[in-house]
Write an enzyme that holds these catalytic residues in place. Structure first.
Site, mmCIF file in Angstrom:
data_model
loop_
_atom_site.group_PDB
_atom_site.id
_atom_site.type_symbol
_atom_site.label_atom_id
_atom_site.label_comp_id
_atom_site.label_asym_id
_atom_site.label_seq_id
_atom_site.Cartn_x
_atom_site.Cartn_y
_atom_site.Cartn_z
ATOM 1 N N GLU A 196 0.820 -1.216 0.000
ATOM 2 C CA GLU A 196 0.000 0.000 0.000
ATOM 3 C C GLU A 196 0.852 1.263 0.000
ATOM 4 O O GLU A 196 1.864 1.350 0.706
ATOM 5 C CB GLU A 196 -0.908 -0.003 1.234
ATOM 6 C CG GLU A 196 -1.864 1.172 1.299
ATOM 7 C CD GLU A 196 -2.803 1.115 2.493
ATOM 8 O OE1 GLU A 196 -3.770 1.892 2.516
ATOM 9 O OE2 GLU A 196 -2.568 0.294 3.410
ATOM 10 N N GLU B 40 -12.902 1.946 4.532
ATOM 11 C CA GLU B 40 -11.892 2.232 5.548
ATOM 12 C C GLU B 40 -11.924 3.727 5.846
ATOM 13 O O GLU B 40 -10.989 4.464 5.540
ATOM 14 C CB GLU B 40 -10.493 1.791 5.079
ATOM 15 C CG GLU B 40 -9.518 1.723 6.260
ATOM 16 C CD GLU B 40 -8.068 1.545 5.834
ATOM 17 O OE1 GLU B 40 -7.338 0.856 6.553
ATOM 18 O OE2 GLU B 40 -7.665 2.117 4.814
#
Length: 272
Positions: free
Chosen positions: A145, A242
């Site tokens: 990420e 998220e």
């Protein structure tokens, strides 16, 4: 009817409840999948019991990222911490196999002040090679990420292209970019074109609006266009929520009804 699939991130959603109680809340809100950043405060047995009881899939967890309270945001790029990274990787793979989690996310970490750029790059490369190979052997996909440097100054991987180049140059097996819409809107924009151009290299998507990291519709991102683009390109994975709810989690889920199946919509309406 939308073909997109959504997962609830239990680290940020339903935080009005203890983590152990968030599985039931996610199911009641219409989700059939969840992810947890760091599930390690519970036992695998506790989590399995909740997943089974509420017919949920756990789709992603993170590899342990060091001392979070002390500001660490990943160990993969930290010279001298390779043994600790490998131990965390072992733990994450063990949990993923036990709980049938298909994806592990690796956070590179913050660039250390006491190491050279060459040392950091070499450390990250070695750790990513280890993680990718171990994940391949276990039948798990490794996510890498990129995170914005406004929220986490000095985070080592902060653009999509950095991650994609690493995966290509290191020839990492079973590895893909974890594309967080919130972080990438801050760092680079061009969300839809990036998603379309790298459709085969993106393994997981997370969403939150900018600014604030709240639910879609609270900021500047056009999520209707984003979701339509993902539908049109046939994105097969989950889109994980998220974000930090502005109020109670359920009260902020109204935007999701348009994109859910009728059964999921019914559950969402009942929970609101």
């Amino acid at each position: 009817m939308s073909m997109l699939k959504f997962a609830a991130n239990l680290s940020l959603l339903f935080t009005e409840r203890p983590l152990i109680d968030r599985f039931a809340a996610a199911r009641a809100a219409g989700f059939d999948a969840v992810e947890i950043q760091f599930p390690y405060t519970l036992s695998p047995e506790q989590i399995k019991q909740e997943l089974d009881a509420h017919e949920l899939n756990l789709v992603l967890i993170n590899i342990p990222a060091g001392d979070w309270e002390a500001g660490e945001r990943g160990l993969a790029c930290l010279p001298g911490r390779e043994t600790e990274f490998a131990a965390g990787l072992d733990q994450a793979i063990e949990w993923a196999c036990s709980l049938k989690v298909g994806k592990l996310n690796c956070l590179a970490g913050v660039m250390p002040q006491d190491a050279t750029a060459e040392q950091v790059a070499r450390t990250l490369a070695g750790n990513l090679k280890l993680a990718a190979e171990r994940c391949r052997q276990a039948g798990i996909e490794l996510m890498i990420e990129a995170i914005n440097t406004r929220d986490i100054p000095g985070f080592y991987l902060h653009h999509s292209e950095q991650v994609l180049k690493l995966i290509s140059q290191l020839e990492l097996p079973a590895a893909a970019l974890q594309y967080d819409v919130y972080h990438m809107q801050i760092m680079e924009g061009n969300l839809i074109s990036t998603l379309q151009q790298n459709a085969d290299k993106i393994g997981h998507i997370q969403i939150a609006d900018v600014p604030g990291r709240h639910e879609p519709g609270t900021g500047e991102i056009n999520f209707t266009n984003l979701f339509k683009a993902l539908e049109s390109q046939g994105y097969p994975g989950y889109i994980s929520l998220e974000y930090i709810p502005q109020g109670q989690t359920e009260a902020g889920l109204g935007w999701l009804a348009t994109w859910m199946t009728q059964d999921e919509r019914n559950e969402l309406e009942c929970s609101s």
